[in-house]
Design an enzyme around this catalytic site. Structure first.
Site, mmCIF file in Angstrom:
data_model
loop_
_atom_site.group_PDB
_atom_site.id
_atom_site.type_symbol
_atom_site.label_atom_id
_atom_site.label_comp_id
_atom_site.label_asym_id
_atom_site.label_seq_id
_atom_site.Cartn_x
_atom_site.Cartn_y
_atom_site.Cartn_z
ATOM 1 N N CYS B 163 0.794 -1.223 0.000
ATOM 2 C CA CYS B 163 0.000 0.000 0.000
ATOM 3 C C CYS B 163 0.829 1.277 0.000
ATOM 4 C CB CYS B 163 -0.971 -0.029 1.171
ATOM 5 S SG CYS B 163 -2.040 -1.473 1.040
ATOM 6 N N HIS B 294 -1.388 8.961 5.141
ATOM 7 C CA HIS B 294 -1.793 7.628 4.702
ATOM 8 C C HIS B 294 -3.269 7.460 5.088
ATOM 9 C CE1 HIS B 294 -1.236 3.605 3.299
ATOM 10 N NE2 HIS B 294 -1.557 3.070 4.463
ATOM 11 N N HIS B 329 -9.419 3.063 -0.003
ATOM 12 C CA HIS B 329 -8.017 2.663 -0.028
ATOM 13 C C HIS B 329 -7.753 1.960 -1.346
ATOM 14 C CE1 HIS B 329 -4.093 1.539 0.850
ATOM 15 N NE2 HIS B 329 -4.196 1.209 2.125
#
Lengths: 328, 400
Positions: B163, B294, B329
């Site tokens: 990620c 993030h 995400h």
């Protein structure tokens, strides 16, 4: 002087560690699973719980364990600091772990009755991440899904980390597990090679450290054969690395090849036709180790002093080579 | 070392495709959340995600046969084409220069992988689709871009650091252009919605049933998403020579590894990564106007990340937003979309909001610019990315 290789290690069908690979015992194992092939070069001497112990290995898959194991074999030979990096190549991570995770979701009573502990292992960065966690390596930690180009990709990326000062030294290599899922995927891609399982790493660092260099990395060049001419593109890469090193084709003493069959092998032979080097093929000893092919070519070349080349070709259309000066 | 600037942005996202539409959506605080249609969600109590709908791959994928590239690779190709057009450059111009294509991804071709797995499980391994097996390797994301644009003399790499992969790819492109190895870089990230990621986070109890609510006291996790973003980087000098629009300069980046835990981020290590990036960029914490976090919306991430931010910036850190509140995400695309959002914020003078916000989590202790974008002159912006495996990467962008 360019970056240098100062240490290496490997796990393969030959066994665990560099000495076992140097002994080079060729021994494919018969398969009794549901794989399409009858045999494979398995790293049978690498038994995860014997090599790494039982703590922390309960959910660990074979790909990540191979990475932890091979980096563990390498580290005693080098110095580690906070900027020591790990750069590993892969084809798709552990396709077996990914399949099992999806199978559980598809076949169990509820689609979410999966083992959450296996999820991070299904990600492609698991091997590099696990190696760092196990061995406390806090520098740059990168996974490159380079397929058969992985060996070249990790050396070039590692050299860039050194040139920009982001790493003090980089463990560069790749891991490829053997599994029925990988075997079936390769089968459907048309491969007929005998598959192998392995992991190989080199330690890349700036010249002038305490360790004597085994080889200097003179250059890496890759191209995408957008017009389908893999042989021509590879020949252009070869010209470029030689030209940048101020060397001639006839100066190359050893070449390690990577493609075993089909169009890519033809292209590789054509591109290398003007070299008068001796040819080595690690796949004859350890089988087709996929993404780990490149690092195994490099560690094989470390036996042969002088200028040496390793070539790579991927079915996705990328080709390239690395030029090394192997020191005696 | 050369200075490196962003002159083109390409985006495929659940809230808008193309740089202009994406910028408008960010400013409006649009949500990409909708019921997941990419895979069968039977048996899950809830399945909301941020899917890209109406994507027409044939608009962008013109030279590579469509069945040779999976959905994530198509996002990467589309984003790269848009970035090129946005930069007012042509394929022919790029073919004349040595370049780099670097695409980050978490799952690569996992959506294909799952269909192959379903064949394996239901009908036996002999029944797997050979065409899907061939396009499965993640290398096709970066190579697909090069093939589509006819770029031969390029360093191609698909970076698979989960990620945080988008920032890794941007950092890689930045270094290659900065050192002179490449005269341009097409770098970013792409991922397609897949069952594996959704199921894994769902099993961990880390998928919010409704919306993604970073930094909110009632947050319940991520929404999985998909998309792609690619930046065109070139040396400042060539951008000025050709009179290109410069969105922002890449001032620096940092990367490190927690070497601590597979899934739990380590706050000290995340702080060190931010410090590495700021040092590389040559800016002090006081000069940073905005952090694009993030900011996944999980309990653990947001508290740990905000703690790390306060560690690096003190008790009054810069405004800190999460574009994941809008985009979900998007895995390997996430930090690339984040970087694109930062560059657009710098160019157009606004801060994208953190949407779905009702009550601030006091343990986060940051100003997340709730729900509504604000006008702001941004000179230095930091884009964070954290990943499983402890892989952190932080990119610093700015305008000098």
């Amino acid at each position: 002087m360019g970056p240098v290789i100062t240490a290496w290690s490997a796990i393969s069908s030959c066994g665990v560690g560099s000495a076992a690979f140097e002994a080079g015992l060729v021994r494919p194992s018969p398969l009794d699973d549901e794989s399409p092939g009858a045999k494979a070069f398995l790293a049978s001497d690498f038994v995860v719980r014997e090599a790494l112990g039982t703590k922390g290995t309960g959910s660990m898959d074979r790909s990540s364990a191979l990475a932890v194991g091979v980096v563990g074999e390498l580290l005693p030979a080098v110095d580690v600091d906070a900027r020591t990096g790990v750069v590993l190549g892969t084809t798709s991570g552990s396709s077996q772990t990914q399949l099992e995770f999806t199978r559980d979701s598809l076949t169990r009573r509820k689609p979410y009755f999966v083992n959450p502990a296996s999820m991070p292992f299904a990600l492609m960065n698991s091997a590099a991440g696990q190696a760092a966690i196990w061995h406390k390596l806090t520098g740059p930690n990168t996974t490159i899904a380079g397929g058969r180009m992985s060996g070249l990709s990790v050396l070039r990326y590692g050299a860039r980390l050194l040139a920009t000062g982001r790493s003090s030294g980089v463990v560069c290599g790749a891991v490829e597990e053997y599994s029925p899922t990988r075997a079936w995927l390769e089968h459907h891609r048309g491969a007929t090679t005998v598959l192998g399982e392995g992991a190989a790493v080199v330690f890349l660092e700036p010249a002038g450290t305490a360790r004597p260099p085994l080889a200097e990395v003179l250059g890496v060049a890759t191209r995408v054969a957008v017009d389908g001419g893999a042989a021509g593109a590879l020949a252009a890469c070869l010209c470029r690395v030689l030209e940048r090193a101020g060397a001639e084709a006839e100066d190359v003493r050893t070449v390690a090849v990577s493609a075993q069959e089909g169009e890519l092998a033809d292209a590789e032979r054509t591109a290398l036709a003007r070299l008068r080097a001796s040819v080595v093929d690690p796949a004859e000893v350890i089988g087709d180790v996929g993404a780990a092919t490149g690092p195994f070519q490099v560690v094989t070349l470390l036996r042969s002093p002088g200028l040496a080349v390793a070539t790579a070709l991927d079915p996705d259309g990328t080709v390239g080579c690395v030029l090394l000066r192997v020191l005696s | 070392m050369r200075r490196v600037v962003i002159t083109g942005i390409g985006v495929v996202s659940s809230i808008g495709t193309g740089a202009a539409a994406f910028a408008r959506a960010l400013r409006e605080g649009r949500s990409g959340a909708r019921p997941i249609g990419a895979f069968d969600t039977t048996g899950f109590a809830h399945a909301t995600g941020c899917e890209v709908v109406g994507f027409e791959p044939e608009r962008w994928v013109r030279n590579v046969p469509l069945d040779e590239v999976g959905r994530a690779a198509r996002f990467a190709i589309a984003s790269a084409r848009m970035a090129l057009d946005d930069a007012a450059l042509t394929e022919e111009e790029l073919r004349r220069r040595p370049g780099l294509v670097s695409i980050g991804t978490t799952d690569g071709g996992s959506d294909d992988g799952e269909r192959l797995a379903a064949s394996y499980v239901h009908s036996g391994p002999e029944s797997m689709d050979p065409v899907a097996a061939r396009r499965l390797p993640a290398s096709t994301l970066a190579t697909g871009v090069a093939r589509e644009l006819g770029l031969s003399d390029v360093d191609v790499s698909t970076i698979a650091t989960a990620c945080a992969a988008g920032n890794y790819a941007i950092g890689n492109g930045f270094d290659a252009v900065r050192t002179g190895e490449a005269d341009f870089a097409l770098c970013g990230g792409a991922d397609a919605m897949c069952r594996m990621t959704f199921t894994g986070f769902y099993r961990l109890g880390a998928v919010d049933p409704d919306g993604c609510r970073p930094f909110d006291v009632n947050r319940r996790g991520i929404l999985t998403g998909e998309g792609g973003a690619v930046l065109l980087l070139e040396p400042l000098e060539s951008a000025l020579e050709r009179g290109a629009r410069v969105y922002a300069e890449i001032l620096g980046y940092g990367l490190n590894c927690d070497a601590h835990h597979q899934v739990a981020p380590d706050g000290d290590s995340v702080r060190r990564c931010m410090e590495l990036a700021l040092a590389d960029a040559g800016v002090g914490p006081g000069e940073v106007d905005l952090i694009s976090a993030h900011g996944t919306g999980t309990k653990a991430n947001d508290v740990t990340e905000c703690g790390a931010i306060r560690g690096a910036f003190g008790d009054r850190p810069p405004r800190t937003v999460s574009v994941k509140s809008m985009l979900g995400h998007t895995m390997g695309a996430a930090s690339a979309l984040g970087a694109a959002a930062c560059a657009l914020g710098i160019e157009h003078g606004f801060i994208p909001p953190t949407i779905n916000h009702t009550e601030k989590d006091p343990d986060c202790g940051i100003d997340c610019v709730p729900n509504t974008a604000v006008e702001a002159e941004l000179r230095v912006v930091q884009n964070n990315a954290l990943a499983f495996g402890g892989n952190n990467a932080v990119v610093v962008l700015g305008k000098r």
